[in-house]
Write a protein that holds these residues in place. Structure first.
Motif, short mmCIF file in Angstrom:
data_model
loop_
_atom_site.label_atom_id
_atom_site.label_comp_id
_atom_site.label_asym_id
_atom_site.label_seq_id
_atom_site.Cartn_x
_atom_site.Cartn_y
_atom_site.Cartn_z
N UNK A 1 0.80 -1.29 -0.15
CA UNK A 1 0.01 -0.21 0.11
C UNK A 1 0.89 1.12 0.09
N UNK A 2 2.03 1.29 0.85
CA UNK A 2 2.79 2.67 0.71
C UNK A 2 3.26 2.87 -0.66
N UNK A 3 3.59 1.80 -1.46
CA UNK A 3 4.38 1.92 -2.74
C UNK A 3 3.16 2.11 -3.68
N UNK A 4 1.86 1.81 -3.19
CA UNK A 4 0.66 2.05 -4.24
C UNK A 4 0.57 3.63 -4.24
N UNK A 5 0.93 4.27 -3.12
CA UNK A 5 0.49 5.87 -2.86
C UNK A 5 1.44 6.54 -3.94
N UNK A 6 2.59 5.91 -4.30
CA UNK A 6 3.62 6.70 -5.30
C UNK A 6 3.03 6.76 -6.56
N UNK A 7 1.96 6.16 -6.83
CA UNK A 7 1.39 6.05 -8.24
C UNK A 7 1.09 7.57 -8.64
N UNK A 8 0.64 8.35 -7.55
CA UNK A 8 0.31 9.87 -7.27
C UNK A 8 1.30 10.62 -7.09
N UNK A 9 2.34 10.19 -6.98
CA UNK A 9 3.50 11.33 -6.66
C UNK A 9 3.68 12.05 -7.67
N UNK A 10 4.42 13.28 -7.76
CA UNK A 10 4.94 14.08 -8.96
C UNK A 10 6.27 13.62 -9.34
#
Length: 290
Positions: free
Chosen positions: A177-186
């Motif tokens: 999950x923490x890595x999935x959040x990086x899908x929306x990182x700039x």
């Protein structure tokens, strides 16, 4: 808003950088995820699931090629974008580069679900892109991604209904999950703003991330899983919202050029044949996409 994005010769520096940034984050995600999916060939729990994931991997490679091909209009060739590119220049999310936990089908399925929901959202934000080739290719990709998401959800519901599999799902969720959040990182805050201002995409990363959370968190919780994200009630709208804090994100995020140790090994794996054979161009067995 730019009106000449269909003509690569008329792009100014701001427009070119925005276009390259958008397409690389799209294509890199698809390409790297496909490379990971191929590791499951003849290792999935059944012949049917083996073939399904093989087809999904093929789809993702095709999608990556569609996006990389658009970059050909600004002079970038496939060999430069993949096989001769500095691994530090890739801008994929760390979600797609992580190795699978050995033998853990729950890891592959959960990762697919987290990614495919995000893919559905970002494709919708490209439907009215001011770049004609982007807009034209979205429909084909969307039709295939619908199957990917359906496949993931069907398996998730099966796995969540079994005791041991449910435990594996929870462990995979905690890890991924923490890595999935990086899908929306700039990739770059200013360039990400340009992508929206120029009409290449009609939603911000924050807006897409919020939509993603509003879908995946309730769904996963409905399967009895605990999602590692905080929530709060918005005082103005009196609505429950999910909040992502800096502490929830991993140290390596992919989009900013930082990657996990696993990325170097994966990069070496898919480039070594090209390098060992001394190739200077990629081999194509299909016509260039229109």
């Amino acid at each position: 808003m730019a009106t000449n994005l269909e003509n690569p010769e008329e792009l100014n520096e701001r427009e070119r950088v925005a276009l390259e940034t958008l397409l690389k984050r799209l294509a890199d995600d698809e390409f790297v995820l496909a490379e990971r999916y191929t590791e499951w060939q003849v290792r999935a729990p059944s012949l049917e699931s083996d073939l399904a994931l093989a087809n999904i991997a093929q789809d993702e490679l095709g999608h990556a090629r569609l996006w990389y091909d658009v970059l050909g209009d600004v002079g970038l060739e496939e060999r430069e974008l993949v096989y001769e590119r500095d691994p530090a220049d890739f801008r994929h999310s760390t979600l797609v580069e992580l190795p699978f936990e050995e033998g853990n089908w729950a890891d592959a399925i959960l990762r697919s679900y987290l990614y495919d929901v995000a893919e559905e959202i970002r494709l919708e934000a490209l439907v009215d892109s001011t770049h004609p080739k982007i807009a034209d290719r979205v429909g084909k990709i969307q039709s295939e991604e619908e199957y990917h998401l359906e496949h993931a959800q069907n398996w998730l519901e099966r796995l969540a209904d079994e005791g041991e599999s449910h435990e594996r799902l929870q462990k995979a969720l905690d890890r991924l999950f923490p890595h999935a959040l990086t899908l929306f990182e700039p990739v770059d805050h200013d360039v990400e703003e340009d992508i929206v201002d120029l009409g290449l995409r009609d939603a911000t990363l924050e807006e897409m991330g919020e939509e993603w959370l509003s879908i995946v968190v309730p769904y996963l919780e409905s399967l009895g899983l605990e999602v590692p994200v905080d929530g709060r009630v918005d005082d103005e709208d009196d609505e429950f919202e999910f909040e992502v804090t800096e502490e929830m994100l991993p140290e390596e995020r992919g989009r900013d050029g930082t990657h996990t140790d696993a990325w170097v090994d994966l990069y070496d794996e898919f480039t070594h044949t090209y390098s060992d054979l001394g190739r200077t161009e990629t081999t194509r067995i299909m016509d260039k996409p229109e």
